[in-house]
Design an enzyme around this catalytic site. Structure first.
Site, mmCIF file in Angstrom:
data_model
loop_
_atom_site.group_PDB
_atom_site.id
_atom_site.type_symbol
_atom_site.label_atom_id
_atom_site.label_comp_id
_atom_site.label_asym_id
_atom_site.label_seq_id
_atom_site.Cartn_x
_atom_site.Cartn_y
_atom_site.Cartn_z
ATOM 1 N N CYS A 1 -22.166 31.999 10.793
ATOM 2 C CA CYS A 1 -23.749 32.469 10.909
ATOM 3 C C CYS A 1 -24.260 31.610 12.035
ATOM 4 O O CYS A 1 -25.367 30.931 11.580
ATOM 5 C CB CYS A 1 -24.188 32.583 9.667
ATOM 6 S SG CYS A 1 -23.607 34.043 8.713
ATOM 7 N N TYR B 1 -19.687 22.361 24.003
ATOM 8 C CA TYR B 1 -19.548 21.957 25.431
ATOM 9 C C TYR B 1 -19.576 23.244 26.512
ATOM 10 O O TYR B 1 -19.249 22.880 27.579
ATOM 11 C CB TYR B 1 -18.430 20.829 25.835
ATOM 12 C CG TYR B 1 -17.992 19.919 24.856
ATOM 13 C CD1 TYR B 1 -18.901 18.872 24.547
ATOM 14 C CD2 TYR B 1 -16.893 19.956 24.054
ATOM 15 C CE1 TYR B 1 -18.837 17.801 24.032
ATOM 16 C CE2 TYR B 1 -16.709 18.765 23.063
ATOM 17 C CZ TYR B 1 -17.533 17.659 22.768
ATOM 18 O OH TYR B 1 -17.214 16.929 22.162
ATOM 19 N N GLY C 1 -9.196 9.693 29.038
ATOM 20 C CA GLY C 1 -9.847 10.607 29.849
ATOM 21 C C GLY C 1 -9.184 11.331 30.946
ATOM 22 O O GLY C 1 -9.443 12.090 31.662
HETATM 23 N N1 LLP Z 1 -10.905 5.831 24.656
HETATM 24 C C1 LLP Z 1 -12.320 5.877 24.452
HETATM 25 C C2 LLP Z 1 -12.941 4.712 24.224
HETATM 26 C C3 LLP Z 1 -12.846 6.823 24.107
HETATM 27 O O1 LLP Z 1 -14.119 7.099 23.735
HETATM 28 C C4 LLP Z 1 -12.205 8.384 24.427
HETATM 29 C C5 LLP Z 1 -12.665 9.703 24.015
HETATM 30 C C6 LLP Z 1 -10.656 8.192 24.767
HETATM 31 C C7 LLP Z 1 -10.098 6.869 24.666
HETATM 32 C C8 LLP Z 1 -9.757 9.560 24.781
HETATM 33 O O2 LLP Z 1 -10.271 10.216 25.919
HETATM 34 P P1 LLP Z 1 -9.267 11.422 26.101
HETATM 35 O O3 LLP Z 1 -7.930 10.670 26.864
HETATM 36 O O4 LLP Z 1 -8.779 12.233 24.986
HETATM 37 O O5 LLP Z 1 -9.935 12.212 27.308
HETATM 38 N N2 LLP Z 1 -14.720 15.931 22.029
HETATM 39 C C9 LLP Z 1 -14.661 15.921 23.530
HETATM 40 C C10 LLP Z 1 -14.209 14.742 24.010
HETATM 41 C C11 LLP Z 1 -14.809 13.386 23.669
HETATM 42 C C12 LLP Z 1 -14.077 12.206 23.868
HETATM 43 C C13 LLP Z 1 -14.545 10.917 23.313
HETATM 44 N N3 LLP Z 1 -13.790 9.904 23.789
HETATM 45 C C14 LLP Z 1 -13.917 17.087 24.080
HETATM 46 O O6 LLP Z 1 -13.766 18.096 23.216
HETATM 47 O O7 LLP Z 1 -13.877 17.388 25.105
#
Ligand code: LLP
Length: 424
Positions: free
Chosen positions: A352, A316, A239
């Site tokens: 499209c 988003y 996150g």
């Molecule tokens: N761990 C878990 C349990 C998760 O669900 C996620 C992301 C991460 C780690 C990794 O999060 P990060 O460090 O990448 O923020 N498609 C969306 C983001 C969805 C994230 C889903 N889970 C976007 O393009 O912003």
């Protein structure tokens, strides 16, 4: 070192010109900087060094084999959410014994595969899942190592579609229910509980939610230990936010400041699951302007890359910096609002759907048919979420290391588009 810079009016990835890469591999083209990937990983490893972290790069952000291999060789482990992601990790030649496996819908086949790979931990999201792991582990004559995924009811103030740690989300369990489950684990010889897991959402641009989560973690660890569980691990998920616009992203050391003291207090090791922080600003998408069109009082730049390649703006309303590969105006610090010498355009793709746009009312240097455009901060959740919508082949991917570039995925062909199907 930032992986992408303009030199003499031309965009470079490390020591390689983007124009050259496009001449060789065509567009749309994903371009990754190996040094940027590695320095982001190292930043996290260093910031959290005091609590001996296992950094599990989140495969969902970008699971290309070339990226996973690079991460594995640099000492990263992996966070997976499906059997397919675990297969990718194996295929990249990585060690599976430090893999963590989250996700609300693990099937028995996926659980079996993960047990056979001897993964470090399942992040368990429900009682039914715990039962399934125990059942499969018994059938294999092994023990399932688990962490309970808690829903700490913390508002991480991120996009409604990417918030995960608030009451009412499908992820994890509330703390009281998890306590009851912990009791159940003690009575089952096919399960062992060694940690707790929380993932609050993504991207998170403040440290407060992590501090609140880490504090809760300490309390829960104490409680579980008092009941006889040998808890060694706190996993605070992923996150960490990045700079999509200007410099809004925090360095890993800021997150470490609020997390490390609590993990130390709990006497645990830390697992983290960063995806975006590592891959996000390590990748760009290079596209070509197919047409320029004026209609309804607007100027549209229609490019060959679309929502099939990068769905984030459509899904988003996300913001990505866009700038030409060979601009007639230097890229300013602030690309929002009016910019002298630029024209106001909508950058759209060929798909499209009206939601197929990369930017609306954006000021860009004058661009014409054939010019190359670049979308920054596209390394995470770019190619990983791309699709064949409108029967568009998947784009190629290139990994740059200094002066050399390696094609890590070639462009899909039309034949490959239909290769799984039959018209019989
Ligand atoms: N761990 C878990 C349990 C998760 O669900 C996620 C992301 C991460 C780690 C990794 O999060 P990060 O460090 O990448 O923020 N498609 C969306 C983001 C969805 C994230 C889903 N889970 C976007 O393009 O912003």
């Amino acid at each position: 070192m930032s992986g992408f810079q303009y030199r003499n009016g031309q965009l470079y990835c490390e020591g390689v010109s983007v124009t050259k890469l496009v001449e060789q591999h065509g567009t749309p083209l994903w371009i990754y900087s190996k040094n940027e990937l590695l320095s982001r990983l190292r930043e996290i490893q260093t910031a959290f060094a005091e609590v001996d972290p296992v950094v599990c790069y989140s495969v969902k952000a970008n699971g290309s084999l070339g990226i996973l291999r690079t991460m594995a060789l640099a000492g990263s482990s992996f966070d997976v959410v499906s059997g397919g992601e675990l297969f990718r990790v194996k295929k990249a030649g990585a060690d599976t014994t430090k893999v963590v496996f989250a996700g609300v819908g693990k099937t028995d086949e996926e659980i079996r595969f993960a047990l056979e790979c001897n993964i470090l931990k399942f992040d368990v999201e429900s009682e039914a899942e715990l039962d399934a792991i125990a059942f499969v582990a018994k059938s294999l004559g092994t023990v399932g190592r688990v962490a309970l995924r808690l829903n700490p009811d913390i508002d991480a103030k991120t996009h409604v579609k990417t918030t995960t740690g608030k009451k009412g989300n499908k992820f994890g369990m509330d703390i009281e229910r998890a306590s009851q489950l912990a009791e159940k684990v003690l009575k089952n010889q096919y399960l062992s509980l060694s940690g707790i897991h929380m993932h609050l959402g993504s991207p998170i641009l403040t440290t407060d939610p992590y501090e609140a989560a880490a504090k809760k973690a300490v309390e829960v660890v104490r409680e579980y230990r008092s009941k006889g569980h040998p808890i060694h691990w706190i996993n605070l998920g992923g996150g960490f936010g990045i700079s999509y616009r200007k410099n809004e992203g925090l360095p890993a050391s800021e997150y470490a400041k609020v997390i490390v003291p609590h993990v130390k207090e709990a006497g645990c090791r830390l697992t983290l699951e960063p995806g975006r922080y590592i891959a996000g600003n390590s990748g760009i998408l290079a596209t070509q302007i197919v047409f320029k069109k004026q209609e309804g009082g607007k100027t549209f730049l229609i490019q060959d890359g679309g929502m099939n390649d990068l769905i984030r703006p459509a899904m988003y309303d996300s913001f990505h910096r866009l700038w030409p590969v060979a601009p007639k105006v230097a890229m300013p610090e602030d690309v929002e609002g009016e910019i002298a010498g630029c024209e106001k355009v909508d950058v759209v793709g060929p798909i499209c759907e009206s939601s197929d746009y990369f930017a609306k009312d954006r000021y860009l240097p004058p661009m014409e048919r054939g010019d190359l455009l670049c979308t920054f901060s596209a390394g995470a959740y770019g190619t990983a979420m791309s699709s064949n919508y409108n029967a568009k082949p998947l784009a190629a991917e290139v990994l740059v290391d200094g002066e050399t570039a390696k094609l890590i995925r070639r462009r899909q062909t039309y034949e490959e588009l239909v290769s799984l199907e039959t018209a019989e």
